[in-house]
Each structure stands twice: as C-alpha cells, then as structure tokens.
Write an enzyme that holds these catalytic residues in place. Structure first.
Site, mmCIF file in Angstrom:
data_model
loop_
_atom_site.group_PDB
_atom_site.id
_atom_site.type_symbol
_atom_site.label_atom_id
_atom_site.label_comp_id
_atom_site.label_asym_id
_atom_site.label_seq_id
_atom_site.Cartn_x
_atom_site.Cartn_y
_atom_site.Cartn_z
ATOM 1 N N GLU A 188 0.644 -1.197 -0.173
ATOM 2 C CA GLU A 188 -0.042 0.207 -0.095
ATOM 3 C C GLU A 188 0.790 1.317 -0.050
ATOM 4 O O GLU A 188 1.622 1.416 0.895
ATOM 5 C CB GLU A 188 -0.846 0.051 1.330
ATOM 6 C CG GLU A 188 -2.126 -0.745 1.344
ATOM 7 C CD GLU A 188 -2.867 -0.940 2.886
ATOM 8 O OE1 GLU A 188 -2.829 0.475 3.082
ATOM 9 O OE2 GLU A 188 -2.972 -1.873 3.112
ATOM 10 N N ASP A 235 -5.747 9.134 9.947
ATOM 11 C CA ASP A 235 -4.344 8.483 10.541
ATOM 12 C C ASP A 235 -3.794 8.936 11.919
ATOM 13 O O ASP A 235 -4.311 10.229 12.223
ATOM 14 C CB ASP A 235 -3.305 8.716 9.453
ATOM 15 C CG ASP A 235 -3.627 8.040 8.111
ATOM 16 O OD1 ASP A 235 -3.492 6.655 8.363
ATOM 17 O OD2 ASP A 235 -3.910 8.451 7.213
#
Lengths: 393, 257
Positions: free
Chosen positions: B46, B57
């Site tokens: 990824e 995040d």
C-alpha cells in the site's frame, strides 16, 4: 425549501458525508435521530426556554440611527453580541447539548479556533454537568489565552492540537480522531455549518432562530417583514446561515456574505475562500476550499480568528455557485476601521469577525428607504488587544 | 482480473501487506523501498499519497505525510515513480490516500493514470459508499481498479454485506475503531468481532489492519483473516535509521516470524 438539503445530505453539488468508515456509525446515528429529537415537543420546550432565560433571547434588532445616517439607509443590527457568552455560537451549543443528552452521550468534544465556540461548548457542558474536552491549535492557545482560561474555569479540558499547522483545521482533525476512538459515549459539537451531513443542516437549524426573530422584529420596526439587504460575515458560516435561513426563499432579499480577505485577496495571507478556493472535500463535506493545485489544504490567514478557516459550509458553497447570495471580502484593515466606526457612532464595540460585515457597507450604494439587516455576531471584548495594538490606545 | 485478484486466488493465508508513505523519509525512495519489500517477502503493498489533513491516521502517518509533502511529493511525482517501479516490482500495488487530492487530480484521470502505471487498487478512507456507488464505481471499473472498503467493529452486518457486494478484491477489516498507529490489544471483544465477520462467509477475502506491528499481532490476525497490513510500525521503522533499506528484510522476518 428550495435551497435546502436533499435526502443524501447535498445542497446542489455540495455537502454529503465524506467520512472514514470509523465515523460512519456516529454520523449515521445522528442522521437517523436528530430530526426526531429536535422536532420533539419536549426538546423544543427546553431549547426555547434556555434560549430565553439562559441566553437572553430574543436578541434585539437595533435600529442604528447615527450609523444609518452615515450610509443613507436604515441599518438594523441583529444583536447576537448580547447573547450569554458574547456571540451567536451559544445558540448551536445549547441545541447540540440537548441533543447529546437525548442521545445518551456522556462526554462532549469540540474544536475551537478563537475559543468562542469552545467557550460556548464549555458553558453548556457546565450547565448540564457533562464532561467537556475542547481541541484547540497550539498556536491558537497562545494567541487566545483569555478564552483558554475561560474554558478551564468552566471546567473543560483544553487539549492542544500539535499536528499540521497547529490551528483550527488541525483542532478539527484532532476532534474527529477523538470521535473515531470514542464512538459510543461521545458527541462531537461542531461549531459551524461545516462537517459531514447532518451537521451543516443541524447547525443551520439551531442558528436559524436569528432570522426567525429578525423577521418579526423588522415587521414591528418597519411594518415590513423583508429588508432589501441581509448581511453577515462568513468563516465556516454559521452566523451567516442563521441570518440568511428564513430569507432564503424570499428571492427579493439580497444576501451578502463577507469573507476575510486578510492582508488582501492576492496577498498570500487571506481567508477569502470563494475568491481563492476550488471545489473539493474538506472535513467531511464537498465544498469550496482553499487548496494547492495538488489538493493540499492551504493554511488561511485573517486577523479575525473566527474567520480564519480554509473552507466554507456546503450550503454557502451552493448559494455562492447559484448566485443566491453574493460573497465578497474585506481586509483586516477595513474591518478594524469599521469596528472603530461602529464603536464611535453607536457605542458598540463589535467582534472583528462581525466588523467584516459592517465594513462592506462602505462599498455599497443604497436608496434612502432601503432596510439593511446586519448580523452583529459577537462582541469585541475578546478583540480589545488587537484593536488596542492597531489604534495605539 | 488484476494482480490483487490473482494473488488472492493463489495464496489464501498469512498474506502480508506493508504500507508506506510515498516521499518519506525522502523523495525518490518509493521504488527502492518497494523493491526491498518485495524481495523481503511482502505479498502486496500500500503506497500512501500524502494529504495535509489525514483524519483517519495517527501521528506517525500524519508526520510522514507532512514530511513527504515538504519533500515535494505530489500525485504527478508519485505516478512517475510508479512507472519505474512497475519495471522492477511484480506484486500488487494499492494506492492509499484521501479524497481531495484525488478529486483535484480528476477522478477519471486519477483512475486512468493509476491503471496505466500498474496500480491494482485504491483505498480512500474518506470516500463514502454512497458517493462511490453513485459517482465513481463505473470509472473505477472502467480502468480495472479495485476500490477497497474499510469495516470496523461498529459496522453493521447489513452494511458489511453491502460492502462485500461492492468489493472485488478484499475487505480491509479494522482491528479496532481507531486511527492508525494504535497498539492492538487483542481482547475478547476484538476476537469476537473477527469471529463474527469470519462466520459471515463473505465473498471477498479479509485483510486485517490497524495496530498490527509484530509477529504476535500478525499471527493473531491471520487466524481470522487471510492476512494483515502493517502500516505505522513500518513507517516508524523507516524513520528510525538512515540505512533503512538494509534492514527491511529483517523487519519483514520479524513480522512473519
């Protein structure tokens, strides 16, 4: 409503709920429940009672005579500055705390820039005895020490946002992260008409009390419900949306939204979102935001912390795109001068945010019978330092 | 059928995917890192395209994104790198990033370019299902890109079924409802949730992510899913030593055990 939201949470091309799956249950719970809750008779009764007895509503619609003479029209100031805690922010905070209570939430989080929404949130949490955590950019904490102290005195925990640019947008990111980590017991009180649907609509509804009262008050003053112009400043746009709300369908009423040009729209230090921004996605909704060519969010600038936001609410983006409202901008300096003028012609020191709306009067031409309503969204106490520095008192 | 589908057909367990932010720790490192990861035994990658405001995040990936942006990483730069990367790396590549940079690039142009440079799938955490289904699905399909959805412990069974129906490579199962970079505390509740999803017998393979940082958490995840994704722990590793390329083999071994 012609300019209202559709079932998917869109105003024309703008809105929606661009949120990570981790937030989906939280936002979905709100979406499914908020209309039932806020339309419930018991909710309405408590909301109206608190607005009356605690906030001090209705806020006056004041016919500013000396000010009117200067501009050659009839200027009415909607005095949100006289609300408890000093701005319109409390209207939404009251609505959302009652909602949170009915959702069974035990903890409140909020983001704040200048601290006005943080103070309003801390206030209603104290009122209800609910835990309150306010996220605030580390830089804003330094710039707005008195409001940080107010929040602490009201019992809130103020958490510095240390990521990114350490200002409002980062505080918003941190609050969203907190909500991701605490999906069940926590309600996030967003302070403006931004964020994923249903927030923009919900906050607009709580703030719509402003225009609802204005119509009645204007009728009493002038014998007419509708003015020629309605004006307000726009950061995220909650006072403007509250001020426009019940005039949206009255097409004859010209709506003017005033953004912060900072040091000038093209100076590189500005928060004039509609002038500088492009369509994109920010904080959960499709809207207009200031960004680089690569779609990175640009840090805005305005002397007024409450207008220092890189986006605008999705409904504003829509009203701008279809030209239902006119979006203009005013510089730091113009706003400070307007604040001084109102102080000395009417004895009212406005928040620098609200002074942006006032400053635009200088650029308009009026007929002498024109009725003009301006939302005086907040009082200037919090801005005294800035005024003092600028004018050298 | 893209590389992801082929991978899941041939390998059904202990799949290891590694996330890293393009442009971190410095510009022009994407190819070297990807090559080292393939060599070390990662099954797919990824690659994060950085965004200024990554709400899903935690601090590790946000800081790496900030650094990457300061280093000059953009989608244009990344696509150029990926073109080179595909000459050297054969495992599937997924792009991970947020809506706004993709929208600015143009969704159609984004999909077209991604497919041309050999990208197999995309993870956009803030792209909602409604918008994907109604606005973007056909474009993704036109270019053969898989859109990968996230599922959390709070996602309802009905919604998981719907996600399964819209997915065509794998489903990204979040170990907890949190942002990236937390530590995985494999409690009974988490295991219960893994088990609940496992017994739904979905059409798509499951890959567990968020909080996978060592062999213990990787192995536990692999009991319930086809594999797991390591993100923040690897990004942290990249920032921890100047000769990070040298230790990638060791890092992967540490995860796989």
């Amino acid at each position: 409503m012609k300019y209202g939201v559709n079932e998917q949470g869109y105003y024309g091309d703008f809105g929606g709920a661009y949120i990570p799956e981790m937030l989906y249950p939280n936002v979905e719970e709100l979406r499914q429940q908020y209309l039932n809750i806020i339309n419930d008779a018991d909710f309405k009764a408590e909301f109206n009672q608190l607005l009356k007895d605690y906030v001090g509503r209705p806020s006056p619609l004041y016919h500013a005579k000396r000010y009117s003479e200067k501009y050659g029209c009839n200027i009415f100031l909607k005095r949100e500055d006289l609300n408890h805690t000093g701005s319109h922010k409390i209207n939404n905070a009251i609505g959302q705390i009652l909602l949170a209570e009915r959702l069974g939430k035990k903890r409140i989080i909020a983001e704040t820039g200048a601290g006005q929404h943080g103070v309003a949130t801390a206030t209603v949490c104290a009122l209800k005895g609910i835990e309150c955590v306010v996220y605030m950019g580390e830089i804003d904490i330094q710039r707005q020490a008195p409001n940080v102290a107010r929040m602490k005195m009201l019992g809130a925990t103020v958490v510095p946002a240390t990521s990114g640019s350490k200002t409002l947008k980062d505080a918003t990111n941190e609050a969203m992260r907190d909500w991701i980590a605490n999906p069940v017991d926590t309600h996030y009180i967003i302070g403006s008409v931004v964020g994923p649907y249903p927030y923009p609509e919900m906050v607009a509804q709580f703030q719509s009390i402003i225009s609802q009262e204005t119509k009645k008050q204007l009728l009493a003053h002038t014998g007419k419900e509708l003015p020629e112009y309605v004006m307000a400043c726009v950061g995220g746009g909650s006072n403007a949306m509250g001020m426009f709300y019940h005039f949206l369908d009255d097409e004859g009423v010209k709506l003017i939204a005033v953004e912060a040009a900072g040091k000038g729209v093209d100076s590189g230090h500005s928060a004039a979102t509609t002038a500088l921004g492009k369509e994109g996605v920010l904080h959960g909704s499709r809207t207009i935001l200031m960004q680089t060519e690569d779609g990175q969010v640009v840090e805005p600038y305005s002397i007024s912390a409450g207008l220092d936001y890189p986006g605008i609410g999705p409904q504003h983006a829509h009203l701008h795109k279809i030209n239902r409202a006119k979006y203009v901008s005013i510089t730091d300096e113009e706003s400070l001068q307007a604040g001084l003028l109102l102080s000395q012609t009417e004895g009212i020191i406005p928040a620098i945010e609200s002074a942006h709306a006032l400053a635009y009067l200088e650029k308009m031409q009026f007929q002498k019978d024109d009725n003009v309503v301006i939302c005086l969204s907040g009082r200037g106490d919090k801005d005294l330092d800035t005024y003092i520095k600028y004018f050298g008192y | 059928m893209n590389r992801l589908n082929q991978l899941f057909q041939t390998k059904k367990e202990n799949l290891l995917s590694i996330y890293f932010t393009a442009g971190y720790p410095s510009l022009n490192t994407t190819v070297d890192i990807a090559e080292a990861l393939e060599k070390a035994g990662a099954d797919f990658l990824e690659v994060g395209f950085p965004y200024s405001d990554p709400v899903a995040d935690g601090p590790t990936i946000q800081d790496s994104s900030q650094q990457a942006l300061e280093n000059g990483m953009t989608l244009n730069v990344l696509f150029e790198e990926l073109k080179e990367l595909r000459k050297l790396v054969t495992i599937p590549i997924i792009l991970m990033g947020y809506c706004n940079p993709m929208v600015q690039y143009g969704v159609e142009r984004f999909c077209k370019t991604a497919a041309e440079v050999g990208v197999d799938g995309v993870i956009v955490p803030d792209l909602p299902m409604y918008e994907y289904e109604n606005l973007y699905k056909d474009t993704f399909a036109k270019y053969g890109l898989s859109n990968i959805f996230l599922v959390t412990p709070q996602t309802s069974e009905e919604r998981i079924r719907k996600i399964d129906g819209l997915s065509n490579s794998f489903i990204y199962l979040l170990s907890s409802s949190s942002i990236t970079g937390g530590s995985l505390n494999v409690s009974d509740a988490v295991e219960g949730y893994y088990q609940r999803v496992k017994t739904m017998e979905l059409n798509n393979p499951l890959i567990i992510g968020f909080g996978i940082s060592d062999n213990k958490t990787f192995s536990k995840a692999c009991e319930y899913a086809n594999g797991a994704i390591v993100g923040s722990a690897f990004v942290k590793y990249l920032g921890s030593r100047a000769d990070y390329l040298e230790g990638i083999g060791e890092f992967i071994q540490g995860i796989k055990g």
